[in-house]
Structure formats: structure tokens, C-alpha cells
Design an enzyme around this catalytic site. Structure first.
Site, PDB file in Angstrom:
ATOM      1  N   SER A 262       4.147   5.894   0.561  1.00  0.00           N
ATOM      2  CA  SER A 262       4.537   5.248   1.824  1.00  0.00           C
ATOM      3  C   SER A 262       5.262   3.966   1.504  1.00  0.00           C
ATOM      4  O   SER A 262       5.026   3.340   0.461  1.00  0.00           O
ATOM      5  CB  SER A 262       3.297   4.937   2.659  1.00  0.00           C
ATOM      6  OG  SER A 262       3.617   4.107   3.763  1.00  0.00           O
TER       7      SER A 262
ATOM      8  N   TYR B  91      -5.125   1.591   3.334  1.00  0.00           N
ATOM      9  CA  TYR B  91      -3.975   2.492   3.181  1.00  0.00           C
ATOM     10  C   TYR B  91      -2.946   1.862   2.245  1.00  0.00           C
ATOM     11  O   TYR B  91      -2.448   2.507   1.313  1.00  0.00           O
ATOM     12  CB  TYR B  91      -3.366   2.756   4.547  1.00  0.00           C
ATOM     13  CG  TYR B  91      -2.204   3.713   4.571  1.00  0.00           C
ATOM     14  CD1 TYR B  91      -2.411   5.087   4.594  1.00  0.00           C
ATOM     15  CD2 TYR B  91      -0.885   3.248   4.603  1.00  0.00           C
ATOM     16  CE1 TYR B  91      -1.353   5.983   4.637  1.00  0.00           C
ATOM     17  CE2 TYR B  91       0.177   4.126   4.647  1.00  0.00           C
ATOM     18  CZ  TYR B  91      -0.054   5.492   4.668  1.00  0.00           C
ATOM     19  OH  TYR B  91       1.004   6.368   4.697  1.00  0.00           O
TER      20      TYR B  91
END
Length: 262
Positions: A143, A156
Site C-alpha cells: 500500500s 496497517y
């Protein structure tokens, strides 16, 4: 353009929805047989059947939780029964939403298992077979948050950053076996999770979830829109092909200009 992928076998985690499903469709369109792993068996089996019927390839749905050692063990065994794999797409993952001060150890551990250890275990289990088949490709869907963190999901951010480093070090270790490893850092991709979240956040404010998402795109992405899963999938397919034969240990941003640095 013939990408010389026909007849290869790809394993895709998180393969029944969103980015993983788009990648499965895109690879199948190139003649790749696909092992699709996900937790929800009914949706998984339905999508695997659809992909096979649409593209005329073999598909194997494997219901498992790759955040567990048992789940990855079951997936590896299923892949071996399928004849082995040439491609591994580590895609399974999700956002976290917490603060560092409030998140318990258990939550950190869960996302470490999901985003990092799943990739570690699947590499240990599938690389030997790739080596016997003459080589392969491993791609990690990390990401943009791995290098440009969002404040509301620190776990995350951290685990995706660790996945990116794992990808780099794995690439250096297995390139001698003709296995290429790379990372894709996506920006805003319009997955079902984004739509679900937008609908929840706007339910008591008129329900303009599309307007909410447009506001997010306007704020973060110079291209001023979300990317489609199919757009990201096309990039994955390219990296799986011989057209990307000199791409080793790299991280690629597919983010509509969202990354603020060079």
C-alpha cells in the site's frame, strides 16, 4: 500483446473480491490457471466458477484463512495437488483503524500474521515448487501507506511497511532461482470495502456516499478519482510477464499521483 503467460498457474490470496478478484480475472484472460484463496467459501466458489467459465481456464477455490499457520498450510497443500504454482500474489489484507495508545497487542499480532507472516509462510511453502518448475514470480500487494502513512490506521501502516521490506529481502534471496519478487503500492482503489465504509459514514447525512468518495479523491489524488481494480490488475499482469523480466526487488506505486515525494 501475447504476454506468454498461457498455461501458467497463479495463486491469489484474497481472491474472491476486490483487487484479488480483478487480478484473478486479468490473469485468467491471459490463459493462466488460478488458485483463488479466501475465507468465505460460498462467494469464493461462485467467483472461481465464473472466472473459469468466462476465460476457459482451470480454477481452484481454496477456503482458508492465511492469517493462520493452518490456513497457509492448507493452501500450500492444495497448490501442490493442483500441480504447483508459477505465480504467487500475496493480496489478502484489510485496513485496521485504531490509535497506537489504544490498540491491544492482539490486534497488532493479528495484522502481523495477516500482512507479513502469510507472505513468509507461503514463500517457504511455494518457492521450492517454483524452483522445480524453472522459476516464477511473487508479487506483494502492499500500500502507499507503507511509506506515506494515514493517521487512523497505524497498524496497517507498520505491517504493510514490513511486507515491503520482506519483499525486497526475499527478492535478493530467490532471484538465483529465477524467481522475481516485487511490491505494488496502490493508492485509492475503489474496492467494495471503500464503498461499504462510505455508505456507513454517510448513512445519517443524506447518504451521498459517491460524493464522499469524490471528496476523498479530490483531497488525496491529483488524478481526482479512485482507480478501478481492473486498472491495478493490469499492472500486476504486466509484472507477472516476461515483459518485466528485469524488474527485481522493486516497489511500484500505482496511485494516481497520491505519493507526495519522489
Amino acid at each position: 500483446m501475447d504476454l506468454n503467460l498461457r498455461g501458467k498457474v497463479a495463486v491469489i490470496t484474497g481472491g474472491s473480491i476486490g483487487i484479488g478478484l480483478a487480478v484473478a480475472d486479468a490473469l485468467a484472460a491471459e490463459g493462466v490457471d488460478v488458485v483463488m484463496a479466501a475465507r468465505q467459501p460460498e462467494r469464493l466458489e461462485e467467483e472461481a466458477k465464473r472466472v473459469a467459465g468466462r476465460h476457459g481456464v482451470r480454477t481452484l477455490p481454496v477456503a482458508c484463512d492465511v492469517a493462520t499457520a493452518e490456513g497457509t498450510k492448507n493452501l500450500i497443500a492444495a497448490v501442490e495437488s493442483f500441480g504447483g504454482a508459477d505465480i504467487l500474489i500475496n493480496n489478502a489484507g484489510s485496513g485496521s483503524n485504531e490509535t497506537i495508545m489504544e490498540a491491544p497487542d492482539e490486534k497488532w499480532q493479528h495484522y502481523w500474521e495477516l500482512h507479513v507472516m502469510a507472505a513468509v509462510r507461503l514463500a517457504r511453502g511455494l518457492v521450492p515448487g517454483m524452483k522445480r518448475r524453472g522459476g516464477g514470480v511473487i508479487l506483494h500487494n502492499a500500500s502507499i501507506c507503507a511509506t506515506q502513512p494515514l493517521w487512523y490506521e497505524p497498524i496497517y501502516n507498520v505491517t504493510k511497511s514490513a511486507l515491503m521490506m520482506f519483499s525486497k529481502t526475499l527478492a535478493n534471496e530467490v532471484i538465483k532461482d529465477n524467481i522475481r519478487v516485487n511490491t505494488v503500492n496502490a493508492g485509492l482503489i475503489l474496492t467494495p470495502d471503500w464503498i461499504k465504509t462510505a455508505k456507513q459514514l454517510t448513512a445519517d447525512k443524506g447518504g451521498d456516499w459517491e460524493g464522499y468518495l469524490q471528496g476523498v479523491a479530490d483531497e488525496y489524488a491529483p488524478i481526482r478519482r479512485f482507480g478501478k481494480p481492473e486498472e491495478l490488475a493490469a499492472f500486476f499482469v504486466f509484472l507477472c510477464s516476461d515483459r518485466a523480466s528485469y524488474s527485481v526487488g522493486s516497489t511500484y506505486y500505482v496511485d494516481g499521483g497520491m505519493l507526495k515525494t519522489v
